[in-house]
Design a protein around this motif. Structure first.
Motif, PDB file in Angstrom:
ATOM      1  N   LEU A 147     -58.057 -30.755 -53.710  1.00  0.00           N
ATOM      2  CA  LEU A 147     -57.480 -29.682 -52.904  1.00  0.00           C
ATOM      3  C   LEU A 147     -58.290 -29.380 -51.654  1.00  0.00           C
ATOM      4  N   ALA A 148     -59.612 -29.266 -51.785  1.00  0.00           N
ATOM      5  CA  ALA A 148     -60.373 -28.720 -50.657  1.00  0.00           C
ATOM      6  C   ALA A 148     -61.813 -29.196 -50.645  1.00  0.00           C
ATOM      7  N   HIS A 149     -62.391 -29.135 -49.456  1.00  0.00           N
ATOM      8  CA  HIS A 149     -63.800 -29.407 -49.237  1.00  0.00           C
ATOM      9  C   HIS A 149     -64.399 -28.229 -48.467  1.00  0.00           C
ATOM     10  N   PRO A 150     -65.702 -28.025 -48.548  1.00  0.00           N
ATOM     11  CA  PRO A 150     -66.325 -26.946 -47.787  1.00  0.00           C
ATOM     12  C   PRO A 150     -65.951 -27.028 -46.305  1.00  0.00           C
ATOM     13  N   GLY A 151     -65.607 -25.886 -45.753  1.00  0.00           N
ATOM     14  CA  GLY A 151     -65.222 -25.840 -44.348  1.00  0.00           C
ATOM     15  C   GLY A 151     -63.732 -25.895 -44.112  1.00  0.00           C
ATOM     16  N   ASP A 152     -62.955 -26.358 -45.103  1.00  0.00           N
ATOM     17  CA  ASP A 152     -61.497 -26.323 -44.977  1.00  0.00           C
ATOM     18  C   ASP A 152     -61.023 -24.867 -44.937  1.00  0.00           C
ATOM     19  N   THR A 153     -59.840 -24.653 -44.381  1.00  0.00           N
ATOM     20  CA  THR A 153     -59.315 -23.292 -44.223  1.00  0.00           C
ATOM     21  C   THR A 153     -58.262 -22.989 -45.282  1.00  0.00           C
ATOM     22  N   MET A 154     -58.497 -21.943 -46.031  1.00  0.00           N
ATOM     23  CA  MET A 154     -57.504 -21.505 -47.006  1.00  0.00           C
ATOM     24  C   MET A 154     -56.396 -20.748 -46.279  1.00  0.00           C
ATOM     25  N   VAL A 155     -55.155 -21.001 -46.686  1.00  0.00           N
ATOM     26  CA  VAL A 155     -54.019 -20.355 -46.020  1.00  0.00           C
ATOM     27  C   VAL A 155     -53.139 -19.647 -47.043  1.00  0.00           C
ATOM     28  N   LYS A 156     -52.292 -18.761 -46.550  1.00  0.00           N
ATOM     29  CA  LYS A 156     -51.426 -17.998 -47.435  1.00  0.00           C
ATOM     30  C   LYS A 156     -50.328 -18.870 -48.038  1.00  0.00           C
ATOM     31  N   SER A 157     -50.013 -18.565 -49.274  1.00  0.00           N
ATOM     32  CA  SER A 157     -48.906 -19.247 -49.940  1.00  0.00           C
ATOM     33  C   SER A 157     -48.356 -18.314 -51.012  1.00  0.00           C
ATOM     34  N   SER A 158     -47.141 -18.559 -51.435  1.00  0.00           N
ATOM     35  CA  SER A 158     -46.541 -17.696 -52.447  1.00  0.00           C
ATOM     36  C   SER A 158     -45.527 -18.467 -53.267  1.00  0.00           C
ATOM     37  N   SER A 159     -45.319 -17.977 -54.483  1.00  0.00           N
ATOM     38  CA  SER A 159     -44.351 -18.577 -55.400  1.00  0.00           C
ATOM     39  C   SER A 159     -43.374 -17.505 -55.839  1.00  0.00           C
ATOM     40  N   ALA A 160     -42.114 -17.886 -55.966  1.00  0.00           N
ATOM     41  CA  ALA A 160     -41.087 -16.924 -56.366  1.00  0.00           C
ATOM     42  C   ALA A 160     -41.068 -16.677 -57.860  1.00  0.00           C
ATOM     43  N   ASN A 161     -41.853 -17.434 -58.618  1.00  0.00           N
ATOM     44  CA  ASN A 161     -41.860 -17.245 -60.071  1.00  0.00           C
ATOM     45  C   ASN A 161     -43.298 -17.287 -60.576  1.00  0.00           C
ATOM     46  N   ALA A 162     -43.642 -16.329 -61.423  1.00  0.00           N
ATOM     47  CA  ALA A 162     -45.028 -16.184 -61.877  1.00  0.00           C
ATOM     48  C   ALA A 162     -45.521 -17.328 -62.735  1.00  0.00           C
ATOM     49  N   SER A 163     -44.658 -18.205 -63.201  1.00  0.00           N
ATOM     50  CA  SER A 163     -45.131 -19.301 -64.042  1.00  0.00           C
ATOM     51  C   SER A 163     -45.554 -20.529 -63.231  1.00  0.00           C
ATOM     52  N   VAL A 164     -45.422 -20.449 -61.907  1.00  0.00           N
ATOM     53  CA  VAL A 164     -45.950 -21.501 -61.034  1.00  0.00           C
ATOM     54  C   VAL A 164     -46.925 -20.849 -60.053  1.00  0.00           C
TER      55      VAL A 164
END
Length: 612
Positions: A406-423
């Motif tokens: 998924l990520a390495h140090p220095g990468d930028t985390m961005v907003k995301s959302s799911s319409a169902n709590a099981s994902v």
């Protein structure tokens, strides 16, 4: 950290008293546990979507939740672990992208004298676990150290001498130093029956805070660049909010009002628990509320230094839940790491490298050895089934290792959302322009059909590279399958999409992924998925991330196919945030046992009264 429930293996005679001291208070009284869990939610996942429906996931790649910290993905080690520096274990940790190692081990830190390599009360220390051996191992892994100075039976001078040896004599450059483990568990709030070793006559938060200032002054006199951490209670967890006899305020307000301008970071432990696996998988939603409460306290007392004050979560796992080595705990791991990072934590340390088994149970059809280590100690408990061979990775190891995709140090985390709590979803914009999206299907029975849309990023058309960890797997699996717009997630799985940008990507302009012209192809035999007719699971949360690579211009979009291959991707950690709701689970004390060269105990640092 405190010890696990029990052990049936023989212990070195010298270990007895310390082991009993750490184990006794481990579990919460039923009433206290119920009180902590009250108001935190039912712990049930959102209703499973029907087979015909899909879970909508959105990723806003133009936003920023901060960058992935270089000290993010951490792990606890302990001086009672005879396999702490095992080369095979070290190789596995390096492959998992472990960036920080904590030493000398939970509650034992408050009895450990680094110069003599001894534990108070004749506690047992395994051969080859001295500080220099630990540092050599950390260097081989490429991990930074975080050291817990002995508060319980030590002095400011002893801690300053350790800083001098580490950073002046040896040149190790150790930056992060905690002052004590779970010091609030020293009995001040339990009528003397605490789990944390503390020889101070006065065990109040005022005494700890005044000593904390003395530790900071002595240690920074040797090396002004070191960062000093204060032990806090986790907001919403025991004994947060409790005002002890003779005190005018609770632990956190007292400690920060006295020492807030002398420290550089605050420390909490996170053991959320619950009555079932679903409870554990819901707990990352509480992290935003916890970090908000911590930031309010820091702003109140740290003055001009508040903005630079860091938050470290130096212990976490699935304790106080029925899942410790099975798939549910594996799904919890990357979700909780990322949630903390997104909300500003600079470090999260899993408990533990090796811990030893409890009484095995069955969780969703899998044997759970009730071992809080990420690697097997290869031991048994009484007549229970024995663990796999020494250094066999548990699912929790693979859950943590999934973060490397998924990520390495220095990468930028961005907003995301799911319409169902099981994902659940987490997303990261990579340093070279790619977008990685981690999708976690928390439904143990059903596959989830997911549709994805993007703002601020246009993924390349065609099939995408995915890195997955599925129930029962013994490695991560890389495949070309599905599209940026649609994926099928196997039950109880972690799937990371590594997206490449389209050649026409226009930075900053919202552009949904082109809808898939056909259903997402089913994963290959290596990643089995229920048929299209089966019901679909879903879970809410969001974030996206993916590896980037531009396709040749003018080339036709590749035909989706599933060509899985196992992978040993080394990588970094990401910075995360979580949802509101506050429940804390931290426990003090730790223990381990060894028979010959085999760890037979599980050294756990928790205690019953210390509320998860």
């Amino acid at each position: 950290m405190s010890p696990d429930d029990s052990t049936t293996a023989a212990q070195p005679a010298s270990q007895g008293r310390a082991a009993r001291r750490n184990r006794t208070p481990r579990r919460l009284a039923a009433g206290a546990a119920a009180a902590l869990l009250a108001g935190v939610g039912t712990g049930t996942l959102a209703p499973v979507a029907s087979a015909a429906s899909t879970v909508a996931v959105t990723v806003d790649a133009g936003t920023s939740l901060g960058t992935v910290p270089s000290t993010g993905v951490g792990l606890n080690t302990a001086v009672y672990d005879p396999n702490m520096n095992d080369p095979k274990a070290s190789s596995l940790l390096k492959a998992a992208g472990i960036q920080e190692l904590r030493y000398p081990g939970g509650s034992d830190a408050d009895g450990y004298h680094w110069q003599s390599r001894t534990l108070a009360e004749n506690g047992w220390v395994a051969p080859g676990t001295d500080f220099d051996s630990f540092m050599a191992n950390a260097k081989s892994i490429g991990a930074q150290p975080i050291i817990t100075a002995n508060y319980g039976s030590g002095t400011p001078q002893e801690a300053a001498d350790w800083v001098k040896y580490a950073n002046v004599t040896k040149g190790y450059g150790v930056k992060y130093w905690e002052i004590g483990n779970e010091v609030y568990g020293n009995g001040h709030y339990q009528n003397g029956n605490g789990w944390e070793y503390d020889t101070h006559a006065d065990k109040s938060p005022t005494e700890y805070a005044n000593n904390l200032v003395a530790y900071a002054q002595a240690m920074k006199a040797v090396d002004p660049t070191v960062k000093i951490g204060a032990v806090l209670t986790t907001p919403g967890g025991y004994p947060d909010g409790t005002v002890g006899a003779g005190d005018s305020a609770d632990w956190n307000n007292t400690v920060l009002s006295i020492a807030g301008k002398s420290i550089d970071f605050v420390i909490v432990h996170w053991y959320p628990g619950g009555t079932g696996a679903a409870d554990l998988l819901n707990t990352p939603d509480r992290i935003p509320g916890i970090t908000s409460a911590l930031r309010s306290l820091i702003a109140k007392y740290a003055g001009a230094r508040a903005a630079s004050m860091e938050i470290a979560v130096t212990e976490t796992d699935g304790d106080f839940s029925p899942a410790k080595t099975s798939q549910a705990a594996a799904l919890y791991a990357p979700d909780t790491y990322m949630s903390w990072f997104e909300h500003g934590a600079v470090n999260v340390d899993w408990w533990d490298l090796h811990n030893g088994p409890g009484k095995p149970s069955t969780v969703n059809g899998e044997t759970d050895y009730m071992d809080e280590g990420v690697l097997s100690s290869g031991t048994c408990t009484g007549g229970s089934p024995c663990e796999p061979a020494l250094e066999t990775p548990f699912p929790t190891y693979w859950g943590i290792r999934s973060l490397t995709a998924l990520a390495h140090p220095g990468d930028t985390m961005v907003k995301s959302s799911s319409a169902n709590a099981s994902v659940a979803v987490h997303a990261v914009r990579t340093a070279n322009g790619g977008l990685n999206v981690m999708l976690i299907n928390k439904d143990p029975q059903n596959a989830a059909q997911v549709s994805l849309s993007y703002a601020g990023y246009t993924p390349a058309p065609g099939s995408v590279t995915t890195v997955s960890y599925t129930k029962g797997a013994t490695d991560l699996t890389t495949a070309e399958q599905g599209t940026a717009a649609g994926q099928t997630l196997p039950p109880y799985s972690i799937t990371t999409l590594q997206l490449k940008p389209a050649s026409t990507t226009s930075a900053g302009s919202p552009s949904p992924a082109a809808p898939s012209t056909a259903p997402a192809p089913a994963p290959s035999a290596a990643v089995p998925v229920p048929s299209a007719g089966s019901s679909v699971g879903s879970r809410a949360q969001s974030e996206a991330g993916g590896a980037v690579g531009r396709p040749a211009q003018g080339s036709a979009a590749p035909t989706p196919s599933a060509k899985p291959t196992t992978t040993s991707t080394a990588g970094g950690l990401a910075f995360t945030g979580m949802g509101p709701g506050v429940l804390y689970s931290a426990v003090g004390g730790l223990i381990a046992v060894s028979a010959g060269s085999v760890l037979v105990l599980r050294g756990r640092r928790r205690k019953g009264a210390h509320g998860k």
